[in-house]
Write a protein that holds these residues in place. Sequence first.
Motif, mmCIF file in Angstrom:
data_model
loop_
_atom_site.group_PDB
_atom_site.id
_atom_site.type_symbol
_atom_site.label_atom_id
_atom_site.label_comp_id
_atom_site.label_asym_id
_atom_site.label_seq_id
_atom_site.Cartn_x
_atom_site.Cartn_y
_atom_site.Cartn_z
ATOM 1 N N PRO A 1 0.815 -1.226 0.000
ATOM 2 C CA PRO A 1 0.000 0.000 0.000
ATOM 3 C C PRO A 1 0.845 1.271 0.000
ATOM 4 C CG PRO A 1 0.083 -0.884 2.194
ATOM 5 C CD PRO A 1 0.842 -1.847 1.312
ATOM 6 N N ILE A 2 1.532 1.547 -1.107
ATOM 7 C CA ILE A 2 2.441 2.693 -1.173
ATOM 8 C C ILE A 2 1.691 4.014 -0.984
ATOM 9 C CG2 ILE A 2 4.014 3.981 -2.666
ATOM 10 C CD1 ILE A 2 4.800 1.289 -3.898
ATOM 11 N N THR A 3 0.673 4.249 -1.789
ATOM 12 C CA THR A 3 -0.058 5.522 -1.731
ATOM 13 C C THR A 3 -0.790 5.684 -0.408
ATOM 14 O OG1 THR A 3 -0.365 5.350 -4.114
ATOM 15 C CG2 THR A 3 -1.692 6.975 -2.975
ATOM 16 N N SER A 4 -1.400 4.618 0.067
ATOM 17 C CA SER A 4 -2.121 4.697 1.343
ATOM 18 C C SER A 4 -1.173 5.063 2.483
ATOM 19 C CB SER A 4 -2.808 3.365 1.644
ATOM 20 O OG SER A 4 -3.782 3.080 0.680
ATOM 21 N N MET A 5 0.023 4.486 2.482
ATOM 22 C CA MET A 5 0.985 4.792 3.539
ATOM 23 C C MET A 5 1.521 6.219 3.419
ATOM 24 S SD MET A 5 0.617 2.269 5.360
ATOM 25 C CE MET A 5 1.761 2.697 6.619
ATOM 26 N N LEU A 6 1.625 6.737 2.194
ATOM 27 C CA LEU A 6 2.010 8.139 2.025
ATOM 28 C C LEU A 6 0.950 9.067 2.621
ATOM 29 C CD1 LEU A 6 3.513 8.203 -1.572
ATOM 30 C CD2 LEU A 6 4.704 8.655 0.567
ATOM 31 N N VAL A 7 -0.313 8.757 2.393
ATOM 32 C CA VAL A 7 -1.400 9.564 2.950
ATOM 33 C C VAL A 7 -1.360 9.512 4.474
ATOM 34 C CG1 VAL A 7 -3.909 9.744 3.164
ATOM 35 C CG2 VAL A 7 -2.881 9.365 0.930
ATOM 36 N N VAL A 8 -1.183 8.340 5.037
ATOM 37 C CA VAL A 8 -1.105 8.198 6.495
ATOM 38 C C VAL A 8 0.090 8.974 7.038
ATOM 39 C CG1 VAL A 8 -0.671 6.538 8.361
ATOM 40 C CG2 VAL A 8 -2.322 6.010 6.558
ATOM 41 N N SER A 9 1.223 8.910 6.360
ATOM 42 C CA SER A 9 2.421 9.621 6.795
ATOM 43 C C SER A 9 2.212 11.133 6.785
ATOM 44 C CB SER A 9 3.596 9.252 5.895
ATOM 45 O OG SER A 9 4.732 9.996 6.230
ATOM 46 N N ILE A 10 1.581 11.640 5.742
ATOM 47 C CA ILE A 10 1.325 13.085 5.662
ATOM 48 C C ILE A 10 0.377 13.529 6.761
ATOM 49 C CG2 ILE A 10 0.224 14.863 4.236
ATOM 50 C CD1 ILE A 10 1.383 13.342 1.784
ATOM 51 N N VAL A 11 -0.683 12.768 6.982
ATOM 52 C CA VAL A 11 -1.654 13.125 8.026
ATOM 53 C C VAL A 11 -0.989 13.101 9.401
ATOM 54 C CG1 VAL A 11 -3.742 12.335 9.206
ATOM 55 C CG2 VAL A 11 -3.671 12.416 6.711
ATOM 56 N N LEU A 12 -0.212 12.071 9.688
ATOM 57 C CA LEU A 12 0.473 12.004 10.982
ATOM 58 C C LEU A 12 1.494 13.127 11.140
ATOM 59 C CD1 LEU A 12 1.016 8.181 11.460
ATOM 60 C CD2 LEU A 12 -0.575 9.667 12.673
ATOM 61 N N SER A 13 2.193 13.482 10.071
ATOM 62 C CA SER A 13 3.157 14.596 10.140
ATOM 63 C C SER A 13 2.460 15.908 10.452
ATOM 64 C CB SER A 13 3.915 14.721 8.820
ATOM 65 O OG SER A 13 4.696 13.601 8.594
ATOM 66 N N VAL A 14 1.314 16.149 9.840
ATOM 67 C CA VAL A 14 0.556 17.373 10.112
ATOM 68 C C VAL A 14 0.062 17.379 11.561
ATOM 69 C CG1 VAL A 14 -1.587 18.595 9.555
ATOM 70 C CG2 VAL A 14 -0.120 17.773 7.723
ATOM 71 N N ILE A 15 -0.452 16.268 12.047
ATOM 72 C CA ILE A 15 -0.944 16.205 13.422
ATOM 73 C C ILE A 15 0.190 16.435 14.414
ATOM 74 C CG2 ILE A 15 -1.892 14.633 15.161
ATOM 75 C CD1 ILE A 15 -3.610 13.436 12.888
ATOM 76 N N ILE A 16 1.335 15.801 14.194
ATOM 77 C CA ILE A 16 2.476 15.978 15.096
ATOM 78 C C ILE A 16 2.966 17.425 15.080
ATOM 79 C CG2 ILE A 16 4.904 15.348 15.436
ATOM 80 C CD1 ILE A 16 4.094 12.489 14.582
ATOM 81 N N THR A 17 2.996 18.021 13.898
ATOM 82 C CA THR A 17 3.433 19.423 13.798
ATOM 83 C C THR A 17 2.474 20.345 14.553
ATOM 84 O OG1 THR A 17 4.400 18.971 11.638
ATOM 85 C CG2 THR A 17 3.982 21.273 12.176
ATOM 86 N N LEU A 18 1.190 20.081 14.467
ATOM 87 C CA LEU A 18 0.217 20.909 15.197
ATOM 88 C C LEU A 18 0.371 20.764 16.708
ATOM 89 C CD1 LEU A 18 -2.979 20.387 13.016
ATOM 90 C CD2 LEU A 18 -1.551 22.435 13.183
ATOM 91 N N PHE A 19 0.660 19.539 17.171
ATOM 92 C CA PHE A 19 0.811 19.332 18.615
ATOM 93 C C PHE A 19 2.128 19.884 19.148
ATOM 94 C CE2 PHE A 19 -2.560 16.061 18.324
ATOM 95 C CZ PHE A 19 -3.356 16.536 19.357
ATOM 96 N N LYS A 20 3.152 20.001 18.302
ATOM 97 C CA LYS A 20 4.442 20.553 18.753
ATOM 98 C C LYS A 20 4.356 22.032 19.057
ATOM 99 C CE LYS A 20 7.988 17.480 17.026
ATOM 100 N NZ LYS A 20 9.152 17.378 16.135
#
Length: 63
Positions: free
Chosen positions: A43-62
């Motif tokens: 699941p290359i594309t699906s994992m890219l989407v998950v990675s982007i969403v998690l990166s945005v969430i982590i950046t917001l919490f930092k």
Amino acid sequence: MIGGAVLLVIGAVLHFAPWLLNWFGKLPGDIRIETRHSKIFIPITSMLVVSIVLSVIITLFKK
């Protein structure tokens, strides 16, 4: 504690509303190879989407 809360929410979504995650693994770019004796799923594309969403969430919490 935040990680536990995220896992709790994901578990609740999977239990009570599994149709919300039906898109996972069915996006263009996800590789699925099925032969007579084996199945390969990448699941290359699906994992890219998950990675982007998690990166945005982590950046917001930092902040």
